[in-house]
Design a protein around this motif. Structure first.
Motif, PDB file in Angstrom:
ATOM      1  N   ALA A 107      62.230 -84.765  14.992  1.00  0.00           N
ATOM      2  CA  ALA A 107      61.158 -85.140  15.914  1.00  0.00           C
ATOM      3  C   ALA A 107      59.983 -85.733  15.148  1.00  0.00           C
ATOM      4  N   THR A 108      59.686 -85.150  14.010  1.00  0.00           N
ATOM      5  CA  THR A 108      58.593 -85.643  13.173  1.00  0.00           C
ATOM      6  C   THR A 108      58.857 -87.067  12.712  1.00  0.00           C
ATOM      7  N   ASP A 109      60.051 -87.322  12.195  1.00  0.00           N
ATOM      8  CA  ASP A 109      60.340 -88.619  11.590  1.00  0.00           C
ATOM      9  C   ASP A 109      60.397 -89.740  12.610  1.00  0.00           C
ATOM     10  N   ILE A 110      60.971 -89.478  13.771  1.00  0.00           N
ATOM     11  CA  ILE A 110      61.045 -90.545  14.767  1.00  0.00           C
ATOM     12  C   ILE A 110      59.655 -90.845  15.319  1.00  0.00           C
ATOM     13  N   LEU A 111      58.810 -89.826  15.432  1.00  0.00           N
ATOM     14  CA  LEU A 111      57.414 -90.054  15.825  1.00  0.00           C
ATOM     15  C   LEU A 111      56.670 -90.830  14.746  1.00  0.00           C
ATOM     16  N   TYR A 112      56.857 -90.425  13.509  1.00  0.00           N
ATOM     17  CA  TYR A 112      56.197 -91.087  12.379  1.00  0.00           C
ATOM     18  C   TYR A 112      56.552 -92.571  12.356  1.00  0.00           C
ATOM     19  N   HIS A 113      57.820 -92.890  12.532  1.00  0.00           N
ATOM     20  CA  HIS A 113      58.231 -94.292  12.495  1.00  0.00           C
ATOM     21  C   HIS A 113      57.718 -95.063  13.708  1.00  0.00           C
ATOM     22  N   ARG A 114      57.614 -94.402  14.854  1.00  0.00           N
ATOM     23  CA  ARG A 114      57.065 -95.068  16.050  1.00  0.00           C
ATOM     24  C   ARG A 114      55.569 -95.327  15.880  1.00  0.00           C
ATOM     25  N   LEU A 115      54.848 -94.387  15.324  1.00  0.00           N
ATOM     26  CA  LEU A 115      53.402 -94.537  15.135  1.00  0.00           C
ATOM     27  C   LEU A 115      53.083 -95.509  14.012  1.00  0.00           C
ATOM     28  N   GLY A 116      53.870 -95.465  12.960  1.00  0.00           N
ATOM     29  CA  GLY A 116      53.649 -96.307  11.795  1.00  0.00           C
ATOM     30  C   GLY A 116      52.856 -95.588  10.716  1.00  0.00           C
ATOM     31  N   ARG A 117      53.215 -95.868   9.493  1.00  0.00           N
ATOM     32  CA  ARG A 117      52.567 -95.218   8.346  1.00  0.00           C
ATOM     33  C   ARG A 117      51.059 -95.444   8.342  1.00  0.00           C
ATOM     34  N   GLU A 118      50.643 -96.659   8.685  1.00  0.00           N
ATOM     35  CA  GLU A 118      49.212 -96.964   8.646  1.00  0.00           C
ATOM     36  C   GLU A 118      48.423 -96.082   9.598  1.00  0.00           C
ATOM     37  N   ALA A 119      48.955 -95.842  10.799  1.00  0.00           N
ATOM     38  CA  ALA A 119      48.249 -95.017  11.781  1.00  0.00           C
ATOM     39  C   ALA A 119      48.111 -93.582  11.293  1.00  0.00           C
ATOM     40  N   VAL A 120      49.153 -93.078  10.634  1.00  0.00           N
ATOM     41  CA  VAL A 120      49.098 -91.714  10.115  1.00  0.00           C
ATOM     42  C   VAL A 120      48.096 -91.623   8.963  1.00  0.00           C
ATOM     43  N   GLU A 121      48.154 -92.577   8.067  1.00  0.00           N
ATOM     44  CA  GLU A 121      47.239 -92.547   6.924  1.00  0.00           C
ATOM     45  C   GLU A 121      45.797 -92.848   7.333  1.00  0.00           C
ATOM     46  N   GLN A 122      45.625 -93.506   8.484  1.00  0.00           N
ATOM     47  CA  GLN A 122      44.270 -93.766   8.981  1.00  0.00           C
ATOM     48  C   GLN A 122      43.562 -92.459   9.317  1.00  0.00           C
ATOM     49  N   VAL A 123      44.317 -91.480   9.771  1.00  0.00           N
ATOM     50  CA  VAL A 123      43.737 -90.159  10.056  1.00  0.00           C
ATOM     51  C   VAL A 123      43.131 -89.565   8.785  1.00  0.00           C
ATOM     52  N   VAL A 124      43.876 -89.651   7.708  1.00  0.00           N
ATOM     53  CA  VAL A 124      43.402 -89.130   6.424  1.00  0.00           C
ATOM     54  C   VAL A 124      42.117 -89.829   6.009  1.00  0.00           C
ATOM     55  N   SER A 125      42.105 -91.142   6.141  1.00  0.00           N
ATOM     56  CA  SER A 125      40.928 -91.931   5.761  1.00  0.00           C
ATOM     57  C   SER A 125      39.732 -91.640   6.658  1.00  0.00           C
ATOM     58  N   ASP A 126      39.956 -91.645   7.962  1.00  0.00           N
ATOM     59  CA  ASP A 126      38.852 -91.452   8.918  1.00  0.00           C
ATOM     60  C   ASP A 126      38.166 -90.102   8.751  1.00  0.00           C
ATOM     61  N   LEU A 127      38.930 -89.088   8.430  1.00  0.00           N
ATOM     62  CA  LEU A 127      38.383 -87.732   8.354  1.00  0.00           C
ATOM     63  C   LEU A 127      37.899 -87.368   6.957  1.00  0.00           C
ATOM     64  N   GLY A 128      37.970 -88.334   6.046  1.00  0.00           N
ATOM     65  CA  GLY A 128      37.457 -88.094   4.701  1.00  0.00           C
ATOM     66  C   GLY A 128      38.240 -87.074   3.915  1.00  0.00           C
ATOM     67  N   LEU A 129      39.557 -87.041   4.127  1.00  0.00           N
ATOM     68  CA  LEU A 129      40.410 -86.089   3.415  1.00  0.00           C
ATOM     69  C   LEU A 129      40.772 -86.694   2.065  1.00  0.00           C
ATOM     70  N   SER A 130      39.811 -86.703   1.178  1.00  0.00           N
ATOM     71  CA  SER A 130      39.924 -87.460  -0.069  1.00  0.00           C
ATOM     72  C   SER A 130      40.946 -86.881  -1.044  1.00  0.00           C
ATOM     73  N   GLN A 131      41.311 -85.619  -0.858  1.00  0.00           N
ATOM     74  CA  GLN A 131      42.272 -84.989  -1.765  1.00  0.00           C
ATOM     75  C   GLN A 131      43.670 -84.901  -1.147  1.00  0.00           C
ATOM     76  N   THR A 132      43.869 -85.618  -0.061  1.00  0.00           N
ATOM     77  CA  THR A 132      45.144 -85.571   0.655  1.00  0.00           C
ATOM     78  C   THR A 132      45.928 -86.850   0.405  1.00  0.00           C
ATOM     79  N   ARG A 133      47.216 -86.686   0.077  1.00  0.00           N
ATOM     80  CA  ARG A 133      48.078 -87.841  -0.176  1.00  0.00           C
ATOM     81  C   ARG A 133      49.415 -87.620   0.530  1.00  0.00           C
ATOM     82  N   LEU A 134      49.851 -88.638   1.262  1.00  0.00           N
ATOM     83  CA  LEU A 134      51.143 -88.585   1.933  1.00  0.00           C
ATOM     84  C   LEU A 134      52.093 -89.580   1.282  1.00  0.00           C
ATOM     85  N   ILE A 135      53.337 -89.177   1.083  1.00  0.00           N
ATOM     86  CA  ILE A 135      54.307 -90.111   0.514  1.00  0.00           C
ATOM     87  C   ILE A 135      55.308 -90.588   1.561  1.00  0.00           C
ATOM     88  N   GLY A 136      55.089 -90.212   2.816  1.00  0.00           N
ATOM     89  CA  GLY A 136      55.989 -90.620   3.882  1.00  0.00           C
ATOM     90  C   GLY A 136      56.277 -89.461   4.806  1.00  0.00           C
TER      91      GLY A 136
END
Length: 295
Positions: A107-136
């Motif tokens: 469920a996670t992966d099909i949602l992730y691919h539908r939303l797109g990597r950029e949309a997920v990583e935008q959350v990290v950027s918008d909220l200032g999660l500077s020590q958070t890194r996602l590899i996929g």
């Protein structure tokens, strides 16, 4: 307090990392145990995917009632549709529900691919999660294990893992916060605080995220440390030697606390109930300390 909490983890053969804060309060009052050290997120990263999902729904970019087929590509084993034997059709909102309540990897992966990597990583950027890194997403994490163990595209993940030595498992990149999806306990309570203060997305979207997180089915970690009249909305994360949970606890008086607890066990055993329980014990100690500070 930090010493007492560290002792909780040490007694069960684990190293713990914790951050706790009251929702909406500034950082003047917090409980911190290695809270700025990098930790393996495991499935706790799904909270970030959840925020991306509710944002997309709120923006009209995704109809939560729309349906998709979860095919063999996503059946990588485990709970939910990830463990199904056959293709299944489900709505996006039901997939989001499975992702958070059961920790369903498919469920996670099909949602992730539908939303797109950029949309997920935008959350990290918008909220200032500077020590958070996602590899996929989950399949990327599983692929790294296959690669580390010398497998190929047709290798069976379970067979590779069962044949691996303890030394090989401990050397996996998914267990190294410097090489995999990782964050810090402080970044994760920042994320939770944003969801609970309606700043991660619109108030409507944040409420949907909170409601979904409150339905998680696993009671053996954070929830185990609190009385039944304390409401828990949280997400677990598990890998070999890694047992985590991060969430928000709401007391009957309405006060709420973000708690992020990450552990690294000395043992690679599949089941470590004392380590699971230590997450609840440590979380409760931290929150009760915060409550005592405001008396």
């Amino acid at each position: 307090m930090s010493g007492a909490i560290s002792d909780v983890f040490a007694r069960v053969g684990a190293t713990g990392f914790l951050h706790a804060r009251e929702i909406g309060a500034d950082y003047g009052r917090e409980v911190s145990v290695r809270s700025d050290e990098p930790v393996v997120l495991a499935s706790v990263f799904k909270v970030i995917v959840l925020v991306a999902y509710v944002r997309a729904v709120d923006a009209g970019l995704l109809d939560p009632r729309g349906r998709t087929v979860v095919s063999a590509r996503y059946r990588i084993g485990g709970v939910g549709v990830a463990g199904f034997a056959d293709d299944v059709e489900a709505s996006w909102r039901d997939l989001a529900h499975n992702m958070m309540t059961l920790s369903d990897n498919a469920a996670t992966d099909i949602l992730y691919h539908r939303l797109g990597r950029e949309a997920v990583e935008q959350v990290v950027s918008d909220l200032g999660l500077s020590q958070t890194r996602l590899i996929g997403c989950c399949e990327d994490l599983f692929a790294s294990v296959v690669e580390d163990l010398g497998g190929g595209t047709k290798s069976d993940f379970k067979d590779l893992l069962e044949a691996a030595t303890a030394e090989q498992i401990r050397g996996l990149s998914v267990l190294d916060p410097l090489r995999t999806t990782a964050s810090t306990p402080r970044d994760i309570t920042t994320l939770l605080n944003a969801i609970w203060t309606d700043t991660a997305a619109s108030p409507t979207a944040c409420r949907i995220a909170r409601d979904i997180m409150a339905q998680q089915v696993w009671p053996h970690r954070l929830s185990s440390g609190f009385p039944s009249d304390v409401r828990i909305a949280a997400k677990t994360g598990t890998m070999p030697a890694v047992r985590n949970e991060a969430g928000v606890v709401t007391y009957p008086d309405g006060r709420q606390y973000a708690v992020a607890v990450f552990t690294r066990a000395d043992s690679l055993a599949d089941r470590l109930p004392p380590v699971d329980a230590s997450i609840g014990v440590a979380g409760h100690l931290a929150v009760e300390h915060l409550r005592a500070l405001s008396l």
